[in-house]
Design a protein around this motif. Sequence first.
Motif, mmCIF file in Angstrom:
data_model
loop_
_atom_site.group_PDB
_atom_site.id
_atom_site.type_symbol
_atom_site.label_atom_id
_atom_site.label_comp_id
_atom_site.label_asym_id
_atom_site.label_seq_id
_atom_site.Cartn_x
_atom_site.Cartn_y
_atom_site.Cartn_z
ATOM 1 N N THR A 96 65.592 44.141 58.934
ATOM 2 C CA THR A 96 66.751 44.959 59.330
ATOM 3 C C THR A 96 67.998 44.572 58.538
ATOM 4 O O THR A 96 68.760 45.430 58.084
ATOM 5 C CB THR A 96 67.001 44.798 60.824
ATOM 6 O OG1 THR A 96 65.817 45.151 61.549
ATOM 7 C CG2 THR A 96 68.152 45.682 61.283
ATOM 8 N N ILE A 97 68.187 43.274 58.346
ATOM 9 C CA ILE A 97 69.361 42.807 57.587
ATOM 10 C C ILE A 97 69.258 43.250 56.123
ATOM 11 O O ILE A 97 70.236 43.699 55.507
ATOM 12 C CB ILE A 97 69.482 41.276 57.706
ATOM 13 C CG1 ILE A 97 69.828 40.886 59.153
ATOM 14 C CG2 ILE A 97 70.545 40.743 56.754
ATOM 15 C CD1 ILE A 97 69.774 39.415 59.428
ATOM 16 N N ILE A 98 68.041 43.154 55.565
ATOM 17 C CA ILE A 98 67.853 43.577 54.161
ATOM 18 C C ILE A 98 68.133 45.070 54.010
ATOM 19 O O ILE A 98 68.829 45.513 53.090
ATOM 20 C CB ILE A 98 66.425 43.230 53.707
ATOM 21 C CG1 ILE A 98 66.250 41.713 53.618
ATOM 22 C CG2 ILE A 98 66.128 43.868 52.344
ATOM 23 C CD1 ILE A 98 64.844 41.266 53.364
ATOM 24 N N GLN A 99 67.593 45.862 54.944
ATOM 25 C CA GLN A 99 67.838 47.302 54.879
ATOM 26 C C GLN A 99 69.324 47.624 55.054
ATOM 27 O O GLN A 99 69.857 48.528 54.399
ATOM 28 C CB GLN A 99 67.018 48.013 55.954
ATOM 29 C CG GLN A 99 65.531 48.020 55.682
ATOM 30 C CD GLN A 99 64.747 48.708 56.783
ATOM 31 O OE1 GLN A 99 65.336 49.144 57.768
ATOM 32 N NE2 GLN A 99 63.442 48.797 56.627
ATOM 33 N N LYS A 100 69.991 46.870 55.925
ATOM 34 C CA LYS A 100 71.418 47.112 56.133
ATOM 35 C C LYS A 100 72.211 46.816 54.863
ATOM 36 O O LYS A 100 73.089 47.608 54.463
ATOM 37 C CB LYS A 100 71.903 46.240 57.287
ATOM 38 C CG LYS A 100 73.383 46.406 57.607
ATOM 39 C CD LYS A 100 73.783 45.551 58.783
ATOM 40 C CE LYS A 100 73.686 44.084 58.448
ATOM 41 N NZ LYS A 100 74.184 43.235 59.552
ATOM 42 N N GLN A 101 71.879 45.681 54.216
ATOM 43 C CA GLN A 101 72.587 45.343 52.978
ATOM 44 C C GLN A 101 72.316 46.373 51.880
ATOM 45 O O GLN A 101 73.231 46.807 51.166
ATOM 46 C CB GLN A 101 72.149 43.944 52.507
ATOM 47 C CG GLN A 101 72.506 42.822 53.465
ATOM 48 C CD GLN A 101 73.998 42.579 53.547
ATOM 49 O OE1 GLN A 101 74.728 42.906 52.621
ATOM 50 N NE2 GLN A 101 74.462 42.029 54.661
ATOM 51 N N TRP A 102 71.060 46.788 51.749
ATOM 52 C CA TRP A 102 70.714 47.762 50.705
ATOM 53 C C TRP A 102 71.367 49.113 50.962
ATOM 54 O O TRP A 102 71.879 49.761 50.047
ATOM 55 C CB TRP A 102 69.202 47.893 50.633
ATOM 56 C CG TRP A 102 68.742 48.931 49.656
ATOM 57 C CD1 TRP A 102 68.107 50.075 49.920
ATOM 58 C CD2 TRP A 102 68.899 48.894 48.228
ATOM 59 N NE1 TRP A 102 67.836 50.776 48.774
ATOM 60 C CE2 TRP A 102 68.324 50.080 47.702
ATOM 61 C CE3 TRP A 102 69.466 47.996 47.333
ATOM 62 C CZ2 TRP A 102 68.295 50.367 46.348
ATOM 63 C CZ3 TRP A 102 69.439 48.296 45.976
ATOM 64 C CH2 TRP A 102 68.864 49.465 45.494
ATOM 65 N N ARG A 103 71.347 49.569 52.220
ATOM 66 C CA ARG A 103 71.978 50.856 52.533
ATOM 67 C C ARG A 103 73.493 50.788 52.365
ATOM 68 O O ARG A 103 74.134 51.769 51.956
ATOM 69 C CB ARG A 103 71.622 51.267 53.958
ATOM 70 C CG ARG A 103 70.162 51.703 54.108
ATOM 71 C CD ARG A 103 69.777 51.907 55.542
ATOM 72 N NE ARG A 103 68.360 52.276 55.666
ATOM 73 C CZ ARG A 103 67.702 52.373 56.805
ATOM 74 N NH1 ARG A 103 68.318 52.130 57.955
ATOM 75 N NH2 ARG A 103 66.422 52.701 56.824
ATOM 76 N N GLY A 104 74.078 49.625 52.693
ATOM 77 C CA GLY A 104 75.508 49.466 52.436
ATOM 78 C C GLY A 104 75.839 49.535 50.958
ATOM 79 O O GLY A 104 76.834 50.141 50.548
ATOM 80 N N TYR A 105 74.965 48.921 50.143
ATOM 81 C CA TYR A 105 75.165 48.997 48.697
ATOM 82 C C TYR A 105 75.060 50.435 48.206
ATOM 83 O O TYR A 105 75.895 50.902 47.408
ATOM 84 C CB TYR A 105 74.130 48.110 48.010
ATOM 85 C CG TYR A 105 74.103 48.249 46.500
ATOM 86 C CD1 TYR A 105 75.108 47.681 45.716
ATOM 87 C CD2 TYR A 105 73.089 48.945 45.878
ATOM 88 C CE1 TYR A 105 75.095 47.818 44.335
ATOM 89 C CE2 TYR A 105 73.060 49.078 44.504
ATOM 90 C CZ TYR A 105 74.072 48.518 43.723
ATOM 91 O OH TYR A 105 74.052 48.669 42.372
ATOM 92 N N LEU A 106 74.041 51.179 48.684
ATOM 93 C CA LEU A 106 73.904 52.581 48.287
ATOM 94 C C LEU A 106 75.092 53.416 48.753
ATOM 95 O O LEU A 106 75.570 54.311 48.042
ATOM 96 C CB LEU A 106 72.598 53.149 48.856
ATOM 97 C CG LEU A 106 71.298 52.595 48.273
ATOM 98 C CD1 LEU A 106 70.112 53.251 48.958
ATOM 99 C CD2 LEU A 106 71.214 52.814 46.773
ATOM 100 N N GLY A 107 75.581 53.144 49.974
ATOM 101 C CA GLY A 107 76.738 53.887 50.477
ATOM 102 C C GLY A 107 77.987 53.633 49.647
ATOM 103 O O GLY A 107 78.754 54.565 49.362
ATOM 104 N N ARG A 108 78.175 52.370 49.237
ATOM 105 C CA ARG A 108 79.346 52.064 48.406
ATOM 106 C C ARG A 108 79.241 52.727 47.034
ATOM 107 O O ARG A 108 80.244 53.226 46.492
ATOM 108 C CB ARG A 108 79.498 50.547 48.264
ATOM 109 C CG ARG A 108 79.993 49.865 49.519
ATOM 110 C CD ARG A 108 80.326 48.408 49.260
ATOM 111 N NE ARG A 108 79.134 47.626 48.981
ATOM 112 C CZ ARG A 108 78.375 47.055 49.908
ATOM 113 N NH1 ARG A 108 78.686 47.180 51.186
ATOM 114 N NH2 ARG A 108 77.312 46.362 49.564
#
Length: 341
Positions: free
Chosen positions: A60-72
Amino acid sequence: MATLARLQARSTSVAHQYYYRNSVVDIFRKKENDAAVKIQSWFRGCQVRAYIRYLHRVATIIQKQWRGYLGRQHYQLIVKLAYYTMKMNLYNAMAVREYLKAVSETNDAVREALEEFAEMKEREEKKADLEREEKKRDYQARKMHYLLSTKQIPGIYNSPFRKDPDPWELRLQQAKPLTHRRPKVKPKHSVSLSSWLACTSARSFPPSGILPPIDRKRCQGPFRDVSEVWEQRYKPLEPTLRVAEPMDGLKEARAQLQRQEWTRNVNDNMFLPFSSYHKNKKYIPTMHLSSKYGPDAYGSQHFRDENPKKWICDKDFQTVLPSFDLFSKYGKLYSKAGQIV
């Protein structure tokens, strides 16, 4: 000799007692073995479930970091496009001015057309009001035609004490008297031989939406009702299940099931706890575990925080009485020494 005789007399009882004690020990040994197997299976299940929960949190943490990167990245792209758009708008200032000028001219033309249309509508409404008032006065004049003056008796609008007659006198002279309409007498319906022959013909069914007359007699003979015949003739289509259902219903159901399974999964890769698939794979730590402040020890060293400052005595809490085996093994983890971790 007496001792030997006593031993021989007690030999049978000693053998029975020896066999009984061995059987009791075997039963108790089997019971202890089953209890140990249950405790070990429950403990290993708790370990595997805790590890799976830990992996889910990590995923979950990995997906959150990756999705945050994509959102930025997406937000930076939107900001860049907005910047270029604003720059192009600044470069096209003259075109914008011409566009605004054309819009203002079009607006003035539309306003003038709307004002003319509003004036025309107002004139039409005034004309319609005047026509309604004129019709109302004409109807009132026809209704009051009996007040018209005659050669012998002047009317109420033609007083001999006035110089000129009233305008209503002229209107009454031009109007026609109002006549009352006589109510129409409905002819009586009579059943004749021709009507009876018409009802027996093949074309005597009435069209849809028109009811037959009430006083019409029903045809004699084994004939069905007209409404029932028309209902059977124009009944709606009732397709079978094969025609009503789509041809690719099974394919759509499978696709919907796959979408539901994909939304329920936290991680797309299936977790295999007892396989050797992940042994040769290098572990990449997350950002909060590889920081300079050090990783969190929860899940790797201990499962419960301890605060020795809040202890009443120097030692940790110990149980005095043994607990039930059935209730003590739920929700807790035990080490090999039997102490709660």
